[in-house]
Design an enzyme around this catalytic site. Structure first.
Site, PDB file in Angstrom:
ATOM      1  N   ASN A 111       0.872  -1.179   0.000  1.00  0.00           N
ATOM      2  CA  ASN A 111       0.000   0.000   0.000  1.00  0.00           C
ATOM      3  C   ASN A 111       0.908   1.228   0.000  1.00  0.00           C
ATOM      4  OD1 ASN A 111      -1.803   2.069   0.522  1.00  0.00           O
ATOM      5  ND2 ASN A 111      -1.969   1.593   2.711  1.00  0.00           N
ATOM      6  N   LYS A 154       0.097   4.294  -0.101  1.00  0.00           N
ATOM      7  CA  LYS A 154      -0.493   5.507   0.498  1.00  0.00           C
ATOM      8  C   LYS A 154      -0.327   6.679  -0.478  1.00  0.00           C
ATOM      9  CE  LYS A 154       1.073   3.653   4.907  1.00  0.00           C
ATOM     10  NZ  LYS A 154       0.370   3.600   6.177  1.00  0.00           N
ATOM     11  N   HIS A 188      -9.174   1.071   4.923  1.00  0.00           N
ATOM     12  CA  HIS A 188      -7.883   1.235   5.608  1.00  0.00           C
ATOM     13  C   HIS A 188      -8.082   2.161   6.808  1.00  0.00           C
ATOM     14  CE1 HIS A 188      -3.759   2.518   6.371  1.00  0.00           C
ATOM     15  NE2 HIS A 188      -3.384   1.413   5.757  1.00  0.00           N
ATOM     16  N   GLU A 201      -6.467   4.577   7.883  1.00  0.00           N
ATOM     17  CA  GLU A 201      -6.293   6.013   7.610  1.00  0.00           C
ATOM     18  C   GLU A 201      -7.558   6.592   6.972  1.00  0.00           C
ATOM     19  OE1 GLU A 201      -2.556   5.632   5.489  1.00  0.00           O
ATOM     20  OE2 GLU A 201      -1.627   4.972   7.364  1.00  0.00           O
ATOM     21  N   GLU A 259      -5.099  -5.117  10.590  1.00  0.00           N
ATOM     22  CA  GLU A 259      -4.081  -4.087  10.777  1.00  0.00           C
ATOM     23  C   GLU A 259      -4.338  -3.351  12.095  1.00  0.00           C
ATOM     24  OE1 GLU A 259      -2.172  -2.962   6.796  1.00  0.00           O
ATOM     25  OE2 GLU A 259      -3.831  -1.602   7.129  1.00  0.00           O
ATOM     26  N   GLY A 299       2.625   2.312  10.505  1.00  0.00           N
ATOM     27  CA  GLY A 299       3.522   3.440  10.295  1.00  0.00           C
ATOM     28  C   GLY A 299       4.237   3.884  11.567  1.00  0.00           C
ATOM     29  N   SER A 312       3.687  -2.126  10.154  1.00  0.00           N
ATOM     30  CA  SER A 312       5.153  -2.095  10.310  1.00  0.00           C
ATOM     31  C   SER A 312       5.832  -3.413   9.931  1.00  0.00           C
ATOM     32  CB  SER A 312       5.531  -1.656  11.719  1.00  0.00           C
ATOM     33  OG  SER A 312       5.100  -0.319  11.945  1.00  0.00           O
TER      34      SER A 312
HETATM   35  C1  PEP Z   1      -0.520   0.106   5.767  1.00  0.00           C
HETATM   36  O1  PEP Z   1      -0.471   1.199   5.247  1.00  0.00           O
HETATM   37  O2  PEP Z   1      -1.435  -0.675   5.511  1.00  0.00           O
HETATM   38  C2  PEP Z   1       0.544  -0.272   6.701  1.00  0.00           C
HETATM   39  C3  PEP Z   1       0.461  -1.415   7.330  1.00  0.00           C
HETATM   40  O3  PEP Z   1       1.572   0.629   6.884  1.00  0.00           O
HETATM   41  P1  PEP Z   1       3.027   0.344   7.514  1.00  0.00           P
HETATM   42  O4  PEP Z   1       3.516  -0.947   6.895  1.00  0.00           O
HETATM   43  O5  PEP Z   1       3.850   1.521   7.098  1.00  0.00           O
HETATM   44  O6  PEP Z   1       2.847   0.216   8.965  1.00  0.00           O
END
Ligand code: PEP
Length: 252
Positions: A11, A13, A98, A100, A170, A176, A216
């Site tokens: 992803n 973003k 997601h 976000e 998630e 992040g 992460s």
């Molecule tokens: C994501 O954006 O779905 C995500 C898991 O981000 P990150 O890997 O940066 O934590």
């Protein structure tokens, strides 16, 4: 060993231009061309989809979007992009719900459901995200949150539709932040989700559905996560932006 083929998804973003997208694929594709053990998916911003689809043509890497609108007919919805448009652009998947989107753009379980249904009606694979916030985990509410997100955002799907989605667990506090859930914490949440699936759709559906972990994921922690029987792949944000790093995650 589970019969579920892992899905390793990136992803991006709000990162990368079309030119940077082409550069990424030039480096990335040779590093994963022999990676038949997993499905590989990259989800760039909308403006990069054409560059990604063109760069990935004929390869084993699929391209998806990061969101779609729930209305499938074209119309006066300024700023929105429909699932049929995403499909017509050459994508095969779309991330839905997601954290976000939930945090900054008012996404709810009800809109997650509508977007998922639009994606399915358009022949896209929805990667539907769920996960608890830090305060919810700390107050012992992780399973309640997952149950509500599943019950309101996913479980109204018909069994036929459910068979065509992927779930991504998630934990919001791990996205992040560099704080990865331990493999055991992730495995507990995945087990919880699979038991919710079993209660609603039955044993076969629970065994068949792919549940990804996101939060992460990096080249140095992916192996421990993927070793958990209930983890069927990763949804990777930051670490998917680097072609060499993401290829080593794909090839865990
Ligand atoms: C994501 O954006 O779905 C995500 C898991 O981000 P990150 O890997 O940066 O934590």
């Amino acid at each position: 060993m589970s019969a579920r083929k892992p899905l390793m998804a990136g992803n991006w973003k709000m990162f990368k231009t079309p030119a940077q997208t082409a550069e990424f694929f030039e480096k990335f594709l040779p590093l994963v061309s022999a990676s038949t053990h997993a499905d590989v998916l990259i989800c760039p911003p909308f403006v990069d989809l054409a560059a990604a689809v063109s760069a990935a043509a004929g390869s084993n890497v699929a391209v998806g979007a990061q969101n779609c609108f729930w209305e499938t007919k074209e119309g006066a919805f300024t700023g929105e992009v429909s699932a049929p448009m995403i499909k017509a652009a050459g994508c095969s998947a779309v991330i839905i719900g997601h954290s976000e989107r939930r945090q900054f753009f008012g996404e709810t379980d009800a809109t997650v459901l509508k977007r998922t249904q639009a994606a399915l009606a358009s022949g896209l694979l929805p990667v539907v995200c769920v996960g608890e916030r830090l305060e919810e985990r700390e107050s012992g509410k992780t399973e309640d949150v997952l149950r509500t997100q599943f019950t309101d955002g996913i479980a109204p799907l018909s069994a036929d539709d459910f068979a065509k989605i992927v779930i991504a667990y998630e934990p919001v506090w791990a996205i992040g932040t560099g704080k990865v859930a331990t493999p055991e914490m992730a495995a507990d949440a995945h087990r919880c989700l699979r038991s919710l699936v079993e209660a609603k759709y039955g044993k076969d559906a629970a065994q068949a559905v792919r549940i990804l972990y996101g939060g992460s994921v990096k080249p140095d922690n992916v192996k421990g996560l993927m070793a958990q029987v209930d983890i069927d792949g990763s949804l990777v944000g930051g670490a998917s932006l680097d072609p060499v790093g993401f290829a080593s995650i794909v090839n865990f």
